[in-house]
Scaffold this motif. Sequence first.
Motif, mmCIF file in Angstrom:
data_model
loop_
_atom_site.group_PDB
_atom_site.id
_atom_site.type_symbol
_atom_site.label_atom_id
_atom_site.label_comp_id
_atom_site.label_asym_id
_atom_site.label_seq_id
_atom_site.Cartn_x
_atom_site.Cartn_y
_atom_site.Cartn_z
ATOM 1 N N VAL A 1 -23.096 115.687 32.668
ATOM 2 C CA VAL A 1 -23.517 114.894 33.827
ATOM 3 C C VAL A 1 -25.045 114.832 33.928
ATOM 4 C CG1 VAL A 1 -23.480 114.785 36.353
ATOM 5 C CG2 VAL A 1 -21.374 115.258 35.088
ATOM 6 N N LEU A 2 -25.712 115.968 33.762
ATOM 7 C CA LEU A 2 -27.172 115.966 33.887
ATOM 8 C C LEU A 2 -27.836 115.179 32.756
ATOM 9 C CD1 LEU A 2 -27.935 119.581 35.146
ATOM 10 C CD2 LEU A 2 -27.944 117.444 36.451
ATOM 11 N N THR A 3 -27.324 115.295 31.543
ATOM 12 C CA THR A 3 -27.881 114.527 30.429
ATOM 13 C C THR A 3 -27.686 113.040 30.672
ATOM 14 O OG1 THR A 3 -27.447 116.344 28.903
ATOM 15 C CG2 THR A 3 -27.831 114.193 27.924
ATOM 16 N N TRP A 4 -26.534 112.670 31.167
ATOM 17 C CA TRP A 4 -26.248 111.267 31.468
ATOM 18 C C TRP A 4 -27.169 110.757 32.579
ATOM 19 C CZ3 TRP A 4 -21.699 109.438 34.858
ATOM 20 C CH2 TRP A 4 -21.589 108.053 34.810
ATOM 21 N N MET A 5 -27.362 111.569 33.622
ATOM 22 C CA MET A 5 -28.224 111.153 34.725
ATOM 23 C C MET A 5 -29.681 110.985 34.289
ATOM 24 S SD MET A 5 -26.941 113.435 37.961
ATOM 25 C CE MET A 5 -28.451 113.116 38.840
ATOM 26 N N VAL A 6 -30.163 111.920 33.469
ATOM 27 C CA VAL A 6 -31.580 111.926 33.100
ATOM 28 C C VAL A 6 -31.894 110.918 31.995
ATOM 29 C CG1 VAL A 6 -33.416 113.366 32.102
ATOM 30 C CG2 VAL A 6 -31.917 114.300 33.855
ATOM 31 N N ASP B 1 -26.445 106.076 25.748
ATOM 32 C CA ASP B 1 -26.764 105.182 24.646
ATOM 33 C C ASP B 1 -26.244 105.780 23.349
ATOM 34 O OD1 ASP B 1 -28.533 107.231 24.154
ATOM 35 O OD2 ASP B 1 -30.345 106.051 24.412
ATOM 36 N N ALA B 2 -26.664 105.256 22.220
ATOM 37 C CA ALA B 2 -26.147 105.695 20.927
ATOM 38 C C ALA B 2 -26.509 107.144 20.606
ATOM 39 C CB ALA B 2 -26.665 104.783 19.820
ATOM 40 N N LEU B 3 -27.586 107.668 21.160
ATOM 41 C CA LEU B 3 -28.023 109.036 20.878
ATOM 42 C C LEU B 3 -27.577 110.045 21.936
ATOM 43 C CD1 LEU B 3 -31.625 108.287 19.604
ATOM 44 C CD2 LEU B 3 -29.589 108.816 18.251
ATOM 45 N N PHE B 4 -26.756 109.600 22.878
ATOM 46 C CA PHE B 4 -26.335 110.477 23.976
ATOM 47 C C PHE B 4 -25.640 111.737 23.461
ATOM 48 C CE2 PHE B 4 -23.029 111.925 26.894
ATOM 49 C CZ PHE B 4 -23.813 112.273 27.984
ATOM 50 N N VAL B 5 -24.699 111.584 22.551
ATOM 51 C CA VAL B 5 -23.946 112.744 22.050
ATOM 52 C C VAL B 5 -24.884 113.738 21.381
ATOM 53 C CG1 VAL B 5 -22.138 113.472 20.450
ATOM 54 C CG2 VAL B 5 -21.801 111.452 21.850
ATOM 55 N N ASN B 6 -25.855 113.239 20.639
ATOM 56 C CA ASN B 6 -26.814 114.129 19.993
ATOM 57 C C ASN B 6 -27.645 114.887 21.033
ATOM 58 O OD1 ASN B 6 -28.192 115.310 17.819
ATOM 59 N ND2 ASN B 6 -29.853 113.831 18.018
ATOM 60 N N ARG B 7 -28.110 114.197 22.062
ATOM 61 C CA ARG B 7 -28.889 114.851 23.115
ATOM 62 C C ARG B 7 -28.047 115.860 23.892
ATOM 63 N NH1 ARG B 7 -30.601 109.547 23.982
ATOM 64 N NH2 ARG B 7 -29.269 109.421 25.816
ATOM 65 N N LEU B 8 -26.771 115.584 24.008
ATOM 66 C CA LEU B 8 -25.874 116.492 24.723
ATOM 67 C C LEU B 8 -25.552 117.733 23.894
ATOM 68 C CD1 LEU B 8 -23.899 117.107 27.095
ATOM 69 C CD2 LEU B 8 -22.183 115.847 25.788
ATOM 70 N N LEU B 9 -25.170 117.527 22.651
ATOM 71 C CA LEU B 9 -24.657 118.632 21.834
ATOM 72 C C LEU B 9 -25.722 119.451 21.115
ATOM 73 C CD1 LEU B 9 -21.457 116.999 20.319
ATOM 74 C CD2 LEU B 9 -21.672 118.456 22.339
#
Length: 164
Positions: free
Chosen positions: A97-102, A106-114
Amino acid sequence: MTFSYRALMGFLMSFFLAITMSAFSPVVSGAPFEPMGFAVGVAVGTILGTVILAAFPLIPLSMKYALRCGAPEGSAGWFLLKDVLLCTVLVFVISFVLTWMVTGMDALFVNRLLAPMPLMWVICYVVAVQVEPLCMAIAGKILRVPLPGAPEAAVQDATGREQA
């Protein structure tokens, strides 16, 4: 375990984990620390974690998980194992949730999350193991209930003799 105990424990544990995640997430990700981001992270993480732990029986499931792993209730192994499931769920959901909010989706979301997840999990697990006894004691005091995993107190009748 009552709903009020789960909700209060959820609030207390979520508060400490939200502080930890909001403080260390920028460091682990290589981003600058921003006070406003920290405050929003603590607020959102606390609310989200409280709702999750109050709505779903994650704390009792964590206790059962520790027992299934063979740790006797109340032992050091039981206290260490029950935080594994709790931290895994809370760290993943709050991070998502915080990664999505900040950063947005996009295409790199999973990388930024994991990418920071393993280190964040370890940091949060260490914090959870250290603050959970405090949270349990506070919740037990406020709600006047015995601590889960504590030895059962002897029940006494009106004359002061122990009952079986």
